[in-house]
Design a protein around this motif. Structure first.
Motif, PDB file in Angstrom:
ATOM      1  N   ALA A   1      23.859 -39.655  15.045  1.00  0.00           N
ATOM      2  CA  ALA A   1      22.434 -39.866  15.299  1.00  0.00           C
ATOM      3  C   ALA A   1      21.671 -39.951  13.982  1.00  0.00           C
ATOM      4  O   ALA A   1      20.650 -40.622  13.894  1.00  0.00           O
ATOM      5  N   THR A   2      22.184 -39.263  12.968  1.00  0.00           N
ATOM      6  CA  THR A   2      21.467 -39.223  11.685  1.00  0.00           C
ATOM      7  C   THR A   2      22.449 -39.288  10.515  1.00  0.00           C
ATOM      8  O   THR A   2      23.645 -39.068  10.685  1.00  0.00           O
ATOM      9  N   HIS A   3      21.888 -39.514   9.360  1.00  0.00           N
ATOM     10  CA  HIS A   3      22.680 -39.517   8.126  1.00  0.00           C
ATOM     11  C   HIS A   3      23.326 -38.150   7.915  1.00  0.00           C
ATOM     12  O   HIS A   3      24.487 -38.057   7.503  1.00  0.00           O
ATOM     13  N   GLN A   4      22.580 -37.083   8.219  1.00  0.00           N
ATOM     14  CA  GLN A   4      23.114 -35.727   8.041  1.00  0.00           C
ATOM     15  C   GLN A   4      24.406 -35.549   8.834  1.00  0.00           C
ATOM     16  O   GLN A   4      25.383 -35.001   8.324  1.00  0.00           O
ATOM     17  N   GLU A   5      24.388 -36.028  10.079  1.00  0.00           N
ATOM     18  CA  GLU A   5      25.590 -35.900  10.921  1.00  0.00           C
ATOM     19  C   GLU A   5      26.753 -36.663  10.308  1.00  0.00           C
ATOM     20  O   GLU A   5      27.898 -36.209  10.305  1.00  0.00           O
TER      21      GLU A   5
END
Ligand SMILES: NC(=O)c1ccc[n+]([C@@H]2O[C@H](COP(=O)([O-])OP(=O)(O)OC[C@H]3O[C@@H](n4cnc5c(N)ncnc54)[C@H](O)[C@@H]3O)[C@@H](O)[C@H]2O)c1
Ligand SMILES: [Zn+2]
Length: 668
Positions: A237-241
């Motif tokens: 869902a995100t860059h962090q993930e």
């Protein structure tokens, strides 16, 4: 000129440069020069509305090299949109906001979140695309033209940090990163290499695209991974993930990845990276700013060349090319003769460069510059020392020969070559040597003889026969006042300062001697360990190398310094004249009553009255510990102008901040 003709010329020239850069890994011009031409072409294309079919503005990368098996990327690899300054960065950001607003207007039920950003370093190496199937590394490829790259699996396998298997075993994924050569590794490689490598980027790219993986292995490459470009089964869902996924699967990711909700903070982060750039052990040529939300990325999509959801913020170039015009030879304080190159004036990182170092004759040979006068060379700026010449732009092209001197340019004595260096052995009558030696002896970190300058050393040498530091302690008032610009006051001041210097601490005295290859930290270590001048003078090579941070060369230099009869005689005379270096134990510890004593302090931003180095020194003298980064252990942050993320972090952690220079200066 006819616009069409100019377009054709630019396209032809840039394609020629591209071929040398991407395909041969042997650039003909610096990135700075390439980018300037490329900008000219983009501007002209915009102005005329004409884009020639073979224009480099419409494509990613370069031709594939024969000999490698092509690999078709499972999803394309892109180039990056670029911003050269804050204005261009803002334009990019406005475009992003507009695209998001347009989308949200049309899709009120599924609006995009307001954007947040990740800032990463833009590594300067070779793009790598790794393919893993069911947890196993099955292919590794260059970016190539973005669609198809060159299969370089055996080469990539020589990079020790690249995992050959990963825990994630559900089908196929492609992971992207940058193959790099650490600068320390490059320096070490060049120490012994027959053909030194000019630049870490080309060294990495050339090694990875070498058909013989043994050559790749010798270069000891590294890599940082930053993207999952394709996957059968996993989505984020995100860059962090995505970054968590990379870490869990043991890919090497760079520690500097930071996230921001607000675009102003991005600008601060960039300033912080610029500041840190020279401390990194790898090349970066900018930072990359990306939107973190994956659905936003998908919706913003791509142009035919780059993603709309990311931008590269390019830093000022540190490398360029210029013409090597002549070489002059200077005599240093140890008698070493160093070549200094005069080059055609050229702008580099905001200053006009006219002089470059060439180090020594060994360096000229190894860099194949012996026949380079009048030819184009690459130059590189590192930290704040004068730029260095890296090598010729085209090895085939010969110019005039650089002639090595056989006699000292200052005193005419015959020179001796020791290792890679030339030396003038006339230690007692070669003016620049003596002036430099005595100036060094008197300097702040050495004997700290106040009001002493190079000019003084020169005057004393020419008129009062001061040939060695010891001669300073025989100076008489009657002789001094006869000198030009020396009144009674000045003469007495100098004598007083000399008298005071007699009881300097041992480390400073050792530093003042100017032992070759021995700097401040070494002389301090010597003083701390041996505790007396006699003990240092009697130390053997074995005893010296047993100390941390003292290597063979330094140990040899120290031992042979104290064996030299002329130098030894100088020391004995100084001792006889009352110089008594004070051992470390007898020196008082730093004061504990200052505001700064015992505190962990971080300096950030631009100071006005002091350099950061000076401020550090003063704080340390007051018993503070000055460190580079803000953490929970920090007691105090001193912020100058344009302080960036360190200041922000200090505020976030509730650390005391002093940002009024006038006020904290009063406490120093
Ligand atoms: N000197 C020359 O003759 C010459 C010729 C051609 C190109 N160039 C240089 O190359 C540049 C064009 O470069 P390009 O199109 O190959 O690359 P780019 O500057 O568009 O950047 C894209 C590349 O950046 C790399 N990268 C590094 N860190 C990254 C990160 N954190 N996230 C995403 N990507 C990251 C990736 O490998 C990616 O392929 C020009 O600006 C020029 O400076 C020089
Ligand atoms: Zn000389």
């Amino acid at each position: 000129m006819d616009a069409m003709l100019k377009l054709e010329q630019l396209v032809e020239q840039l394609n020629h440069y591209n071929y040398h850069y991407y395909t041969l890994d042997q650039p003909l011009v610096s990135d700075k020069e390439y980018d300037a031409l490329y900008d000219q072409l983009t501007a002209l294309e915009a102005e005329t509305g004409i884009v020639l079919p073979d224009s480099p503005t419409g494509r990613v990368g370069g031709e594939l090299l024969k000999g490698f098996k092509p690999h078709r990327h499972l999803s394309a690899l892109w180039s990056l949109d670029k911003a050269q300054n804050q204005d261009q960065l803002l334009l990019w950001h406005q475009r992003v906001l507009r695209l998001i607003a347009d989308y949200n207007l049309k899709n009120p039920d599924t609006p995009l979140p307001s954007p947040s950003y990740v800032v990463e370093l833009k590594f300067d190496g070779l793009t790598l695309n790794l393919t893993y199937t069911d947890g196993k590394l099955v292919q590794a490829a260059t970016r190539g033209n973005g669609v198809t790259g060159e299969g370089i699996l055996s080469q990539v396998k020589t990079i020790k940090s690249v995992p050959l298997t990963i825990p994630y075993k559900e089908g196929t994924i492609e992971v992207q990163g940058e193959g790099i050569m650490n600068l320390s590794v490059l320096a070490k490689y060049n120490e012994t290499a027959l053909e030194p490598l000019k630049n870490a980027r080309n060294a990495a790219a050339g090694a990875l695209r070498n058909l013989n993986p043994k050559t790749t292995a010798e270069r000891k490459l590294s890599a940082f991974f930053y993207n999952v470009g394709y996957s059968d089964n996993v989505t984020f869902a995100t860059h962090q993930e995505m970054m968590d996924f990379l870490k869990e699967n043991r890919f090497k990711v760079n520690p500097y990845v930071s996230y921001y909700d607000n675009f102003e903070q991005v600008a601060e982060a960039l300033a912080d990276i610029v500041e840190r750039r020279t401390t990194l052990d790898y090349l970066i040529d900018g930072a990359v700013i990306k939107i973190t939300d994956m659905r936003t990325r998908e919706i913003l999509g791509y142009t035919d060349k780059f993603p709309r959801w990311a931008v590269a913020f390019k830093f000022e170039a540190e490398e360029t090319t210029t013409i090597l015009q002549s070489v002059v030879w200077n005599v240093g304080r140890t008698g070493k003769i160093t070549p200094l190159a005069k080059v055609e004036p050229v702008e580099l990182a905001g200053v006009t460069v006219q002089n470059c170092t060439l180090n020594n004759v060994g360096d000229i040979e190894r860099k194949n510059l012996k026949n380079a006068l009048g030819t184009r060379v690459f130059i590189r700026r590192s930290n704040d020392v004068i730029p260095e010449i890296l090598g010729k732009v085209t090895e085939e092209q010969d110019g005039e020969e650089i002639e090595y001197p056989t006699t000292c340019p200052a005193c005419g004595s015959a020179l001796e070559q020791r290792g890679a260096h030339l030396f003038c052995n006339n230690r007692l009558n070669c003016k620049p040597q003596i002036v430099a030696r005595i100036t060094h002896f008197a300097s702040r970190d050495a004997m700290d003889i106040e009001t002493f300058s190079e000019k003084t050393a020169e005057q004393l040498y020419l008129e009062l026969d001061v040939h060695q530091p010891a001669d300073l302690y025989t100076l008489q008032f009657e002789d001094l006042i006869k000198l030009e610009r020396f009144g009674e006051r000045k003469a007495q001041n100098l004598l007083d300062a000399l008298e005071q210097s007699k009881s300097r601490d041992l480390a400073s005295f050792l530093y003042a001697l100017g032992i070759p290859n021995t700097g401040k930290s070494t002389t301090k270590a010597l003083a701390d360990h041996f505790k007396s001048l006699e003990a240092v003078m009697g130390a053997t090579v074995e005893e010296l190398i047993a100390l941390p941070d003292i290597g063979g060369i330094v140990a040899e230099s120290i031992v042979s310094y104290f064996k030299d009869p002329i130098l030894l005689d100088g020391i004995q005379r100084m001792l006889a004249l009352g110089v008594t270096p004070v051992p470390p134990a007898e020196i008082a510890p730093p004061p504990t009553d200052s505001y700064f004593s015992g505190k962990v302090v971080v300096l950030t931003g631009t100071l006005h009255q002091l350099t950061r180095e000076e401020a550090t020194k003063r704080l340390e003298a007051l018993g503070a510990k000055v460190t580079g980064s803000v953490s929970k252990k920090t007691d105090l942050v001193i912020a100058g102008e344009k302080a960036g993320s360190k200041l922000a972090k200090a505020r976030e952690l509730g650390i005391e901040v002093m940002d009024n220079e006038e006020e904290w200066m009063k406490l120093l």
